[in-house]
Design an enzyme around this catalytic site. Sequence first.
Site, PDB file in Angstrom:
ATOM      1  NE  ARG A  65     -10.427   4.226   3.557  1.00 50.57           N
ATOM      2  CZ  ARG A  65      -9.145   4.276   3.245  1.00 50.57           C
ATOM      3  NH1 ARG A  65      -8.751   5.009   2.196  1.00 50.57           N
ATOM      4  NH2 ARG A  65      -8.243   3.609   3.922  1.00 50.57           N
ATOM      5  CG  HIS A  98      -0.738   8.796   4.647  1.00 53.27           C
ATOM      6  ND1 HIS A  98      -1.200   9.776   3.789  1.00 53.27           N
ATOM      7  CD2 HIS A  98      -1.335   7.636   4.259  1.00 53.27           C
ATOM      8  CE1 HIS A  98      -2.051   9.232   2.925  1.00 53.27           C
ATOM      9  NE2 HIS A  98      -2.146   7.932   3.178  1.00 53.27           N
ATOM     10  CG  ASP A 121      -7.573   0.389   6.323  1.00 54.32           C
ATOM     11  OD1 ASP A 121      -8.407   1.218   5.908  1.00 54.32           O
ATOM     12  OD2 ASP A 121      -6.379   0.669   6.543  1.00 54.32           O
ATOM     13  CG  HIS A 148      -2.998   8.580  -1.326  1.00 56.73           C
ATOM     14  ND1 HIS A 148      -4.233   7.971  -1.353  1.00 56.73           N
ATOM     15  CD2 HIS A 148      -2.393   8.129  -0.204  1.00 56.73           C
ATOM     16  CE1 HIS A 148      -4.372   7.191  -0.306  1.00 56.73           C
ATOM     17  NE2 HIS A 148      -3.268   7.271   0.413  1.00 56.73           N
ATOM     18  CB  THR A 201      -6.086  -2.900   0.913  1.00 53.79           C
ATOM     19  OG1 THR A 201      -5.622  -1.634   0.455  1.00 53.79           O
ATOM     20  CG2 THR A 201      -5.491  -3.998   0.053  1.00 53.79           C
ATOM     21  CB  SER A 248      -6.444   2.423   0.127  1.00 48.75           C
ATOM     22  OG  SER A 248      -5.128   2.873   0.329  1.00 48.75           O
ATOM     23  CG  ASP A 305      -0.923   4.529   2.439  1.00 46.87           C
ATOM     24  OD1 ASP A 305      -0.688   5.322   1.509  1.00 46.87           O
ATOM     25  OD2 ASP A 305      -1.910   4.629   3.188  1.00 46.87           O
ATOM     26  CE  LYS A 306      -3.249   1.599   7.762  1.00 48.80           C
ATOM     27  NZ  LYS A 306      -4.263   2.529   7.233  1.00 48.80           N
ATOM     28  CG  ASP A 354      -2.965   1.126  -2.582  1.00 55.98           C
ATOM     29  OD1 ASP A 354      -1.750   1.430  -2.556  1.00 55.98           O
ATOM     30  OD2 ASP A 354      -3.694   1.186  -1.577  1.00 55.98           O
ATOM     31  CG  HIS A 355      -2.447   4.943  -3.394  1.00 58.73           C
ATOM     32  ND1 HIS A 355      -1.544   5.303  -2.412  1.00 58.73           N
ATOM     33  CD2 HIS A 355      -3.508   4.406  -2.752  1.00 58.73           C
ATOM     34  CE1 HIS A 355      -2.030   4.984  -1.226  1.00 58.73           C
ATOM     35  NE2 HIS A 355      -3.223   4.437  -1.402  1.00 58.73           N
ATOM     36  CD  GLU A 392      -3.331  -3.197   2.837  1.00 64.10           C
ATOM     37  OE1 GLU A 392      -3.436  -2.019   2.440  1.00 64.10           O
ATOM     38  OE2 GLU A 392      -4.065  -3.695   3.707  1.00 64.10           O
ATOM     39  CG  ASP A 416      -2.087   0.934   1.085  1.00 59.98           C
ATOM     40  OD1 ASP A 416      -1.867   2.106   0.741  1.00 59.98           O
ATOM     41  OD2 ASP A 416      -3.227   0.495   1.307  1.00 59.98           O
TER      42      ASP A 416
END
Length: 508
Positions: A164, A330, A151, A466, A153, A100, A326-327, A368-369, A321, A50
């Site tokens: 979500r 961020h 979450d 993102h 994904t 996501s 990702d987290k 995913d991105h 995943e 992610d």
Amino acid sequence: MRSRPTKILAVLAVTGALAASTAATANSAPQQGGNGKKPEIRNVIYLLGDGMGRTHVTAGRERYYGAEGKLNMERLPSYGAVATSAVEKGSDRPALVTDSASAATAWSSGVKTYNAAIGVDSYEKKLPTLMEQAKKSGFATGNVSTAEITDATPAAQMSHALLRGCQGPVYSDAACLPKKDDGSYENKPADKTLITPIAQQIARNGTADVIFGGGLARFAPDDQKALGSQGYQVLGSFGDPALPAQTAESQKVATKADLDKVKGGKVVGLFNRGNLTVEKSKAELPAGAPEKKEPTLAELTKKSISLLDGRSKKGFLLQVEGALIDKRSHANDASQTLGEIKAFDDAVKAATDFAKKDGHTLVVVTADHECAGFNIIEKGTFTNAEAAAPPANNDSGNTANNSVPARSSSANVKDPARSSGIVNGSGAGDAKNFGPATFRTPDDPAGVKDGSEDASLWLTYLSGNHTGADVPIYAYGPGNSAFAASQDNTELYSKMYRSLFGTAPHGH
């Protein structure tokens, strides 16, 4: 894009659009039987980092293996790129930066949707997911994440929600109903599934045979009862039915010891009440800390494969995943981000090690991105975020190239108010510091430390959000060359569907 061949042992093919040659590594299982038949794809393992952009991969490689090294994912024979845009709600108008949820819906259902949507299109119509279709057709199924299992994904394969955030344990309009332009909530849909908390859906629909991740706080004792009635073994405890709400005291998270005892069957294991613990932080905790009992993503992957392999004569679909890339991107924490890239890549190795022995497993690795504009800058330089003014924009050799308004090079200096040094070194104490984070690599001389100016890997972030960048994709096993392309994220659904079922999905 290109397919990177290693030593070719055989030529593989799959039907239809996936009929293409693919390469196998010299240490892989035989890719063609003695009867001359080409290998059948029985299993698909889809691994998702992610937020993992191309630079995340590069930085992970250089950090742990050096400039000439490779991550496990980079050793796979096929390499391509994936475009990741979403659409605006109630339309087909592109939204160039996805979240996501919409990205996960794209690869799980093959349809673009709005950011925050889970398993529905932009007009709020429920979409079948690849995991639902695989389960219905008799495949074994598994879903693993280092995030809460509710979450975006993991949820996009096992549930359908207008938002979500509708994760549970209780329903609220704010979490589950989109807002209209005037700020009021939409009317509740006729299909109540779309506003049923995701945890409740997962616990009752039986979409995945194996479910491993975090998010215990999203579930309640009646969810455990529902799972038990379907034949699931639940590791730990979802809480006390006599209590109106569950707490860390009433619920018991699963542990690696619990995981190790599992020998077969359908299993649910939630190893933290929230997201799983970042590997770097876990390593720094004292020996007795409860987080130390959490399994790694590689361990969860190996266990999932062992539980799914042979469960169905048809094969299995497993999604894995690495959510914390990702987290922590961020959060602009480069050190934790790097550790999570390594942890995810270890899971990739676990999957490909199995695939090499099995000979009938397709492994797909992607993201995913991209998250946060993660980048590598030249050693000793600084970012625009640290500067008193942007770089000069005049071309002294051709004034026709000058930009307006003009900017002088003399103003492009580091601003001490915006940078007090390297964020994991000299400037570590300043919460407002925009400086880079620096890390030693295997190529650096002995004695070079993280956080020093001598470290060769200088990492920065563009933002805390993102970006719309394409992401890399890697593949191994029968049909892997189909992914050696520049493709849209919705195409991943069609390609994986064809790999499992041998035909194109209806309507695609």
